[in-house]
Every structure is written in structure tokens, then in C-alpha cells.
Write a protein that holds these residues in place. Structure first.
Motif, short mmCIF file in Angstrom:
data_model
loop_
_atom_site.label_atom_id
_atom_site.label_comp_id
_atom_site.label_asym_id
_atom_site.label_seq_id
_atom_site.Cartn_x
_atom_site.Cartn_y
_atom_site.Cartn_z
N THR A 116 0.82 -1.22 0.00
CA THR A 116 0.00 0.00 0.00
C THR A 116 0.85 1.27 0.00
OG1 THR A 116 -0.07 -0.01 2.42
CG2 THR A 116 -1.84 -1.17 1.25
N GLY A 117 2.15 1.13 0.26
CA GLY A 117 3.02 2.30 0.33
C GLY A 117 3.38 2.69 1.75
N ALA A 118 2.73 2.08 2.73
CA ALA A 118 3.06 2.37 4.14
C ALA A 118 4.44 1.83 4.46
CB ALA A 118 2.01 1.75 5.05
N THR A 119 5.21 2.58 5.24
CA THR A 119 6.57 2.17 5.60
C THR A 119 6.75 2.18 7.11
OG1 THR A 119 7.49 4.42 5.52
CG2 THR A 119 7.44 3.18 3.46
N GLU A 120 7.66 1.37 7.58
CA GLU A 120 8.03 1.36 8.99
C GLU A 120 9.45 0.84 9.12
OE1 GLU A 120 6.16 -1.98 11.32
OE2 GLU A 120 4.87 -2.04 9.53
N PRO A 121 10.20 1.32 10.10
CA PRO A 121 11.58 0.84 10.28
C PRO A 121 11.59 -0.65 10.63
CG PRO A 121 11.18 2.87 11.52
CD PRO A 121 9.85 2.38 11.06
N TYR A 122 12.52 -1.36 10.04
CA TYR A 122 12.72 -2.77 10.37
C TYR A 122 13.93 -2.94 11.27
CZ TYR A 122 13.00 -7.83 9.77
OH TYR A 122 13.03 -9.19 10.00
N CYS A 123 15.04 -2.27 10.93
CA CYS A 123 16.23 -2.26 11.76
C CYS A 123 17.07 -1.05 11.38
CB CYS A 123 17.05 -3.54 11.60
SG CYS A 123 18.55 -3.60 12.63
N THR A 124 17.35 -0.20 12.33
CA THR A 124 18.17 1.00 12.08
C THR A 124 19.48 0.94 12.87
OG1 THR A 124 16.98 2.19 13.82
CG2 THR A 124 16.16 2.43 11.56
N ASP A 125 19.89 -0.24 13.27
CA ASP A 125 21.16 -0.41 13.96
C ASP A 125 22.29 0.08 13.05
OD1 ASP A 125 23.71 -2.00 14.70
OD2 ASP A 125 22.37 -2.40 16.39
N PRO A 126 23.30 0.79 13.59
CA PRO A 126 24.39 1.28 12.75
C PRO A 126 25.09 0.20 11.93
CG PRO A 126 24.49 2.29 14.93
CD PRO A 126 23.40 1.25 14.99
N ALA A 127 25.00 -1.05 12.35
CA ALA A 127 25.66 -2.13 11.62
C ALA A 127 25.05 -2.35 10.24
CB ALA A 127 25.59 -3.43 12.42
N VAL A 128 23.81 -1.89 10.01
CA VAL A 128 23.16 -2.14 8.73
C VAL A 128 22.65 -0.85 8.08
CG1 VAL A 128 22.52 -4.52 9.25
CG2 VAL A 128 20.96 -2.66 9.90
N THR A 129 23.25 0.28 8.43
CA THR A 129 22.77 1.55 7.85
C THR A 129 23.52 1.95 6.59
OG1 THR A 129 24.22 2.78 9.34
CG2 THR A 129 21.94 2.45 10.05
N THR A 130 24.65 1.30 6.29
CA THR A 130 25.39 1.69 5.09
C THR A 130 26.05 0.48 4.45
OG1 THR A 130 27.07 3.22 4.22
CG2 THR A 130 27.52 2.19 6.33
N CYS A 131 26.12 0.52 3.14
CA CYS A 131 26.79 -0.49 2.32
C CYS A 131 26.20 -1.89 2.47
CB CYS A 131 28.29 -0.53 2.63
SG CYS A 131 29.30 -1.19 1.26
N VAL A 132 24.89 -1.99 2.68
CA VAL A 132 24.22 -3.29 2.68
C VAL A 132 24.10 -3.76 1.23
CG1 VAL A 132 22.07 -4.51 3.16
CG2 VAL A 132 22.99 -2.90 4.83
N THR A 133 24.60 -4.95 0.94
CA THR A 133 24.63 -5.44 -0.43
C THR A 133 23.58 -6.49 -0.75
OG1 THR A 133 26.37 -7.00 0.23
CG2 THR A 133 27.08 -4.90 -0.73
N ASP A 134 23.19 -7.31 0.24
CA ASP A 134 22.19 -8.34 -0.01
C ASP A 134 21.64 -8.83 1.32
OD1 ASP A 134 20.57 -9.92 -1.55
OD2 ASP A 134 22.10 -11.41 -2.08
N ALA A 135 20.53 -9.56 1.26
CA ALA A 135 19.89 -10.08 2.48
C ALA A 135 19.14 -11.35 2.14
CB ALA A 135 18.94 -9.04 3.08
N THR A 136 18.97 -12.21 3.13
CA THR A 136 18.19 -13.43 2.98
C THR A 136 17.49 -13.72 4.29
OG1 THR A 136 18.25 -15.74 2.22
CG2 THR A 136 20.01 -15.04 3.70
N ARG A 137 16.37 -14.46 4.22
CA ARG A 137 15.60 -14.79 5.41
C ARG A 137 15.85 -16.25 5.78
NH1 ARG A 137 11.56 -11.98 7.58
NH2 ARG A 137 11.31 -10.78 5.65
N LEU A 138 16.11 -16.49 7.06
CA LEU A 138 16.34 -17.84 7.56
C LEU A 138 15.02 -18.46 8.01
CD1 LEU A 138 19.62 -17.30 9.62
CD2 LEU A 138 19.37 -18.12 7.27
N PRO A 139 14.98 -19.79 8.15
CA PRO A 139 13.73 -20.45 8.58
C PRO A 139 13.18 -19.94 9.90
CG PRO A 139 15.27 -22.07 7.71
CD PRO A 139 16.02 -20.78 7.78
N ASP A 140 14.04 -19.45 10.80
CA ASP A 140 13.54 -18.96 12.10
C ASP A 140 13.00 -17.54 12.02
OD1 ASP A 140 15.80 -17.42 11.84
OD2 ASP A 140 16.83 -18.21 13.61
#
Length: 371
Positions: A116-140
Motif C-alpha cells: 500500500t506504500g506504508a513504511t516502517e523501520p525494520y532495523c536501524t542499527d548502525p551495523a546495517v545503515t550503510t553499504c548493505v549489499t544483499d539479504a536473505t531470510r532464515l527459517p527462524d
């Protein structure tokens, strides 16, 4: 002094010298024209897609600049949300109900964007705020995120290459909290869960894709393919293997520079970044760029087999780690700079950021071709 000792050692024992080599594209990586013949999904030059995903219902989302778009099957691209920075990798969520994506936003972190266009923060920890190249979801339900470098932004790949940067990380994100699982990596550019206990990781600057256990991500990985003729990028699992986006192809001139640290340092200090002789997502001025032997031929025609400054490539690994197939746009083409790939239910979509378009090649499965 280190350089002098290296030269003396090579003179005393020539067989002990180590020089970078670029292997040929052969077997499953044998060049073809599949990307050149692919269908373009966007008007020419209208967007610059960096990543693309297909959700469980078949909806297609892609990132371009600071905007997330949805591309309906029967209409033009629709802007879904404008986020506060350059959007990199995308990760779909939802199983046919409420759908959307988790987007990595440079300088912000991970942001959930609903359809719908609504947004919300998922994680804003400094470890993932810059140069994130890819992501995957684990079974847990937790995420694994690759961070290319601690010293560069997502646009700093070329600088990391010439400086031999090995400050990349794998970060686990769970419930909004981030924890570093592995570090000291040579620009990890892709990650994908391939089983309940293992992931594949692309190590761009080492030209390698390896398998790592999710319970011991900081341990040594098992190479799946090594010494690739390209710098591998994002990974996308599918029911017949794993697709790999390859933004850049290696060339011998760049390898020569990387073997000469003093020359690389002089290039960085004396030339503007756009003039560095490193691979690019696209080559807009082929007749004024520094040339290699064999790159420019009679009447200014660049041959398909010329040493590539930019290249278009996506390839699929099968379950055994063998390169089963690939789609190319060679040195004489323009559909270069593949930064993202999505595959679901026999559909393959490629984000060619260098070409500024989404491409849909024919999908090959067990000898058949699906348009």
C-alpha cells in the motif's frame, strides 16, 4: 622494501611468483546473446533499477534511486514509496496475503514497505545503515545481511577493489537488533539461504562463491565456485538452483594494476574516479577510454570478444555448484551492469542497472525454453 624483496624472490624462484589470472568463460559461462535478445520491461532510460524481486503472488518490485516501484503486468511502473536514501537490495515478504518488501536504504537501514506504500523501520542499527549489499531470510524468521565494507558506501566498490578492502561483514538481524556474525570479508556482495543450516555467500573481490553454515558463519567457508572470470554479486535461490548477478567482468589490465600496488595508488591519487581503469556498470564513452590490446578494431567497431570494460551477465548454479546456464551481453553490447536478478515459477527478471532497464530473458529449464 617489501616490493624490492618481492622482485628479488621472483628472480630467484620464478615459479614461486603469484600473478592474477583471468580464466576464460567456458562451459556453462560460454558467451551468448540472451540478454541482448531479452524483452525490455521499462521504457528506455526511464529508471535505473538496482534490485528486483518477485513476491509469492507474482508481483514485481524494483528499486531505482530513492524510490521503490511496482511493475504491474498490464501497465507502467507505479511508485510505491520514496525512502530517505539510495535503495539497494530488496527482500520480499508475505505468502500471498499482505505482501511487501524489506528495503536496504543507504544511511537509514532496513525499512519495511507494504504494498500500500506504508513504511516502517525494520532495523536501524548502525551495523546495517550503510553499504548493505544483499539479504536473505532464515527459517527462524531472522535475516542475514551482507555489508560490503565498513570503509565505503554502497557506491564505493571500485575504491574497495583498488585498495584491497577486506572489511566486509555478515550481520544477523532479529527483532530489530543486529549482531555481527562474520567480518574481515572481501566485499561480500550476495547471500542466500539454500537449506535450513547453510547459506551461499558471494565474495566479490575474491571472485568466489562459498557455502557457510548458519551456526558458524565466522568459520571458513567451503568454495562452491572459485576463480570466476567475474565479480559475483547478489544471489537468488530458485527451485532449480541459484541465480547469480554478475555486475562486473574481470579484465587483464585491471588485474595488472592490482598486481602493482604503487601504480594503483598513483592512479587513485592522480586521476578522477571516473577515469580509473576498473570495471564499470556501463561504458558510455568507449572511444575515449583507455584501451586494451584487441579492444578497438577496424572502423572503431568493438568486437564481442574484446576485453570488457563493462559486461552483462547472470548465471545459474545447479544443486551441485556447477554453472548450468548463463545469459550474456558481451563487450559489443549495451545491456551491461546486472546488479539484481529474480526468479519464480519459470519467470526470470534481470535488473541491468548499467543499461537502465529490467530485462526478461527466455527461461531455460531441462532443455525447454519458456518466453
Amino acid at each position: 622494501m617489501k616490493r624490492v624483496l618481492s622482485v628479488i624472490g621472483e628472480w630467484v624462484n620464478p615459479d614461486g611468483a603469484r600473478h592474477r589470472t583471468v580464466p576464460p568463460m567456458e562451459a556453462g559461462l560460454r558467451p551468448n546473446r540472451r540478454l541482448d535478445e531479452a524483452r525490455e520491461l521499462l521504457p528506455a532510460g526511464s529508471h535505473e533499477p538496482d534490485d528486483v524481486v518477485l513476491t509469492a503472488s507474482g508481483a514485481l518490485f524494483f528499486s531505482s534511486g530513492d524510490t521503490l516501484f511496482e511493475l504491474p503486468a498490464d501497465g507502467p511502473a507505479r511508485p510505491v514509496a520514496v525512502l530517505g536514501g539510495e535503495i539497494g537490495t530488496l527482500l520480499p515478504y508475505g505468502d500471498g496475503g499482505e505482501e511487501g518488501v524489506v528495503a536496504a536504504v543507504e544511511g537509514v537501514g532496513l525499512v519495511t514497505v507494504h504494498v500500500t506504500g506504508a513504511t516502517e523501520p525494520y532495523c536501524t542499527d548502525p551495523a546495517v545503515t550503510t553499504c548493505v549489499t544483499d539479504a536473505t531470510r532464515l527459517p527462524d524468521g531472522s535475516l542475514l545481511v551482507t555489508v560490503g565494507s565498513l570503509r565505503e558506501s554502497a557506491a564505493g566498490w571500485a575504491r574497495a577493489l583498488v585498495r584491497g578492502d577486506r572489511s566486509g561483514r555478515i550481520v544477523r538481524v532479529d527483532g530489530g537488533a543486529a549482531r555481527v556474525e562474520a567480518e574481515g570479508l572481501p566485499w561480500p556482495s550476495g547471500i542466500e539461504a539454500v537449506s535450513a543450516t547453510e547459506v551461499l555467500v558471494s565474495l566479490s573481490l575474491d571472485h568466489r562463491i562459498e557455502r557457510r553454515r548458519t551456526a558458524a558463519l565466522d568459520g571458513p567457508g567451503v568454495p562452491v565456485v572459485r576463480n570466476l572470470p567475474v565479480y559475483p554479486g547478489r544471489l537468488t535461490a530458485t527451485d532449480d538452483g541459484c541465480w547469480v548477478a554478475a555486475p562486473y567482468a574481470r579484465n587483464r589490465f585491471t588485474e595488472l594494476l592490482l598486481d602493482e600496488p604503487e601504480l594503483s595508488a598513483e592512479m587513485v591519487e592522480s586521476l578522477a574516479p571516473e577515469d580509473w581503469f576498473v570495471p564499470r556498470l556501463r561504458c558510455t564513452t568507449p572511444y575515449t577510454d583507455t584501451l586494451q590490446m584487441g579492444q578497438l578494431r577496424v572502423l572503431g567497431v568493438i568486437k564481442p570478444w574484446a576485453p570488457p570494460r563493462s559486461y552483462g551477465l547472470v548465471f545459474r548454479l545447479d544443486g551441485s555448484g556447477r554453472v548450468a546456464e548463463s545469459a550474456h551481453s558481451r563487450a559489443d553490447g549495451v545491456r551491461h551492469g546486472v546488479t539484481g536478478v529474480a526468479s519464480r515459477d519459470g519467470r526470470l527478471v534481470v535488473a541491468a542497472r548499467g543499461h537502465r532497464n529490467l530485462l526478461q530473458p527466455q527461461y531455460t529449464r531441462e532443455g525447454t525454453v519458456t518466453p
